[in-house]
Scaffold this motif. Structure first.
Motif, mmCIF file in Angstrom:
data_model
loop_
_atom_site.group_PDB
_atom_site.id
_atom_site.type_symbol
_atom_site.label_atom_id
_atom_site.label_comp_id
_atom_site.label_asym_id
_atom_site.label_seq_id
_atom_site.Cartn_x
_atom_site.Cartn_y
_atom_site.Cartn_z
ATOM 1 N N PRO A 1 44.424 31.556 32.175
ATOM 2 C CA PRO A 1 43.166 31.860 31.486
ATOM 3 C C PRO A 1 42.177 30.707 31.622
ATOM 4 O O PRO A 1 42.542 29.586 31.981
ATOM 5 C CB PRO A 1 43.596 32.052 30.018
ATOM 6 N N LEU A 2 40.931 30.983 31.337
ATOM 7 C CA LEU A 2 39.905 29.949 31.402
ATOM 8 C C LEU A 2 40.181 28.863 30.373
ATOM 9 O O LEU A 2 40.498 29.149 29.217
ATOM 10 C CB LEU A 2 38.531 30.572 31.139
ATOM 11 N N GLN A 3 40.088 27.607 30.818
ATOM 12 C CA GLN A 3 40.259 26.463 29.934
ATOM 13 C C GLN A 3 38.883 25.864 29.630
ATOM 14 O O GLN A 3 38.163 25.455 30.543
ATOM 15 C CB GLN A 3 41.146 25.401 30.597
ATOM 16 N N VAL A 4 38.509 25.817 28.365
ATOM 17 C CA VAL A 4 37.217 25.271 27.943
ATOM 18 C C VAL A 4 37.447 24.244 26.845
ATOM 19 O O VAL A 4 38.041 24.561 25.797
ATOM 20 C CB VAL A 4 36.275 26.378 27.443
ATOM 21 N N PHE A 5 36.995 23.012 27.077
ATOM 22 C CA PHE A 5 37.155 21.926 26.113
ATOM 23 C C PHE A 5 38.620 21.764 25.679
ATOM 24 O O PHE A 5 38.930 21.543 24.508
ATOM 25 C CB PHE A 5 36.277 22.148 24.879
ATOM 26 N N GLY A 6 39.515 21.916 26.651
ATOM 27 C CA GLY A 6 40.928 21.728 26.363
ATOM 28 C C GLY A 6 41.604 22.901 25.686
ATOM 29 O O GLY A 6 42.786 22.822 25.337
ATOM 30 N N ARG A 7 40.867 23.997 25.486
ATOM 31 C CA ARG A 7 41.438 25.175 24.822
ATOM 32 C C ARG A 7 41.521 26.336 25.805
ATOM 33 O O ARG A 7 40.642 26.526 26.638
ATOM 34 C CB ARG A 7 40.596 25.583 23.610
ATOM 35 N N SER A 8 42.598 27.102 25.692
ATOM 36 C CA SER A 8 42.803 28.240 26.577
ATOM 37 C C SER A 8 42.180 29.493 25.972
ATOM 38 O O SER A 8 42.432 29.814 24.802
ATOM 39 C CB SER A 8 44.299 28.460 26.807
ATOM 40 N N MET A 9 41.355 30.185 26.762
ATOM 41 C CA MET A 9 40.714 31.419 26.305
ATOM 42 C C MET A 9 41.648 32.594 26.582
ATOM 43 O O MET A 9 41.495 33.333 27.552
ATOM 44 C CB MET A 9 39.375 31.613 27.020
ATOM 45 N N ASP A 10 42.656 32.724 25.714
ATOM 46 C CA ASP A 10 43.646 33.785 25.868
ATOM 47 C C ASP A 10 42.951 35.152 25.784
ATOM 48 O O ASP A 10 42.328 35.476 24.761
ATOM 49 C CB ASP A 10 44.688 33.667 24.756
ATOM 50 N N PRO A 11 43.038 35.964 26.852
ATOM 51 C CA PRO A 11 42.324 37.250 26.834
ATOM 52 C C PRO A 11 42.861 38.243 25.810
ATOM 53 O O PRO A 11 42.201 39.250 25.535
ATOM 54 C CB PRO A 11 42.510 37.776 28.264
ATOM 55 N N TYR A 12 44.041 37.982 25.237
ATOM 56 C CA TYR A 12 44.618 38.897 24.255
ATOM 57 C C TYR A 12 44.541 38.340 22.837
ATOM 58 O O TYR A 12 45.100 38.933 21.913
ATOM 59 C CB TYR A 12 46.074 39.203 24.610
ATOM 60 N N ALA A 13 43.840 37.249 22.665
ATOM 61 C CA ALA A 13 43.670 36.658 21.347
ATOM 62 C C ALA A 13 42.335 37.103 20.738
ATOM 63 O O ALA A 13 41.420 37.502 21.458
ATOM 64 C CB ALA A 13 43.720 35.129 21.446
ATOM 65 N N PRO A 14 42.212 37.061 19.422
ATOM 66 C CA PRO A 14 40.954 37.471 18.786
ATOM 67 C C PRO A 14 39.753 36.651 19.241
ATOM 68 O O PRO A 14 38.617 37.140 19.187
ATOM 69 C CB PRO A 14 41.233 37.255 17.291
#
Length: 370
Positions: A180-193
């Motif tokens: 998934p895309l990593q932005v500012f050290g956080r993963s943009m999980d496509p199945y997360a809210p």
């Protein structure tokens, strides 16, 4: 002033507020990760419907090639996500390039090694394409069905190009970023809210901005030139400039949708340039009501929701059913479902004999005298 409640700005904004409140509370009641991912994808379709509504509904520019901006931004985001999984020193080349005989990273891929730079390019390049392509077309006074045909031809040309340069785009197989895309050290999980909230905020923000834009003097000028640009040209306005601007704004929103699409599905292919998909965007706006941003969104949600739940039952017949439905709506409800609502509210009060286009021209004239 028109007495129809449909045209009352307070009623309009109340409906927008109610609609987005309903969308905002969905994650509070939906806990299924797959279903939430689907709702986020519907938000992407809503963004595309807004872009078509601004271009076609407000500006009168029938664009059958909106998939160009959507596809270019989707590929740009896929390239950004792919490069995040590649080590710039020990493993800089994506596996599909090695499989296609490349031994070095293409120069234009290096711009997507930076996450910020990749996202910027994913939005900027499609927007710049709209600015240049639209400027050339509208300066030459290409409009109506001629512009629609040229935009469709451009879409087909780019789709063919993406397929032909397989070593750089992986051809028909497309690009599947492994992470998934990593932005500012956080993963943009496509199945997360979180991804749903991101799409929701973008949809709400761009829809409200588009609504404010249509109610501004710029929007009044764009709507006035929709049916008779010569009348607006005689008032001293640069018609080509306004057409180019509304076309470019529409393209930018489509580019935002393309970026979100890749983040949600983690895949992009030449199918994003498919002619049928771009025409389906127009059907969304036509069914919901191209003159209403909110109506276009609802049209997209209804049709894509119907395809998700009925498409498997009807299989290849779904496109025929969709086309027939669009023909019926255009024939009997030229303003879409929101036109039906407008007609219903018209019964609640008398109407003055004045068209919306005449009202727009009167606003322009009064504004010039003020």
């Amino acid at each position: 002033m028109l007495n129809n409640l449909y045209h009352d700005r307070r009623c309009q904004w109340s409906m927008y507020l109610l609609f987005f409140i309903v969308l905002a509370v969905i994650p509070l009641y939906v806990t299924d990760a797959f279903l939430l991912n689907q709702f986020a994808l519907y938000g992407v379709f809503g963004l595309l419907a807004v872009s078509i509504s601004l271009c076609w509904g407000a500006g009168g520019i029938l664009n059958l090639g909106q998939g160009v901006m959507f596809g270019l931004s989707a590929y740009g985001m896929a390239m950004t996500m792919q490069m995040q999984s590649q080590d710039p020193v020990s493993n800089p080349i994506p596996p599909f390039m090695l499989n296609n005989g490349l031994d070095h990273l293409p120069w234009f891929w290096t711009f997507f090694q930076s996450t910020g730079g990749g996202i910027f390019l994913s939005l900027a390049l499609p927007t710049l394409f709209c600015l240049l392509f639209g400027g050339l077309m509208f300066q030459a006074r290409v409009s109506g069905p001629f512009f629609a045909i040229i935009s469709l031809a451009m879409l087909s040309a780019i789709a063919t190009l993406v397929l032909d340069v397989q070593p750089y785009t992986n051809g028909a197989n497309g690009i599947s970023p492994p992470m998934p895309l990593q932005v500012f050290g956080r993963s943009m999980d496509p199945y997360a809210p979180g991804i749903y909230w991101l799409v929701f905020m973008l949809l709400a923000g761009l829809t409200i901005t588009g609504k404010l834009l249509t109610q501004s003097k710029f929007g009044q000028i764009v709507q006035a030139l929709k049916n008779d640009p010569e009348r607006v040209r005689f008032l001293g306005y640069n018609v080509a400039l306004y057409e180019t601007l509304i076309y470019t704004i529409s393209g930018f929103i489509a580019a935002v949708a393309g970026c979100c699409f890749t983040m949600i599905v983690q895949y992009v292919s030449p199918a994003q340039f498919d002619v049928a998909f771009s025409i389906t965007m127009v059907i969304w706006a036509g069914v919901g009501g191209r003159l209403s941003l909110l109506g276009s969104i609802i049209g997209a949600l209804l049709i894509q929701g119907g395809q998700s739940y009925l498409g498997d039952s009807f299989l290849n017949s779904w496109m025929l059913i969709l086309g027939l439905f669009f023909i019926v709506v255009v024939r009997f409800l030229p303003k879409g479902l929101t036109g039906l609502l407008e007609a219903g509210l018209a019964r609640l009060g008398p109407q003055k004999a004045i068209t919306r286009d005449d009202a727009s021209l009167m606003t322009l004239k009064l504004g010039d005298r003020a």
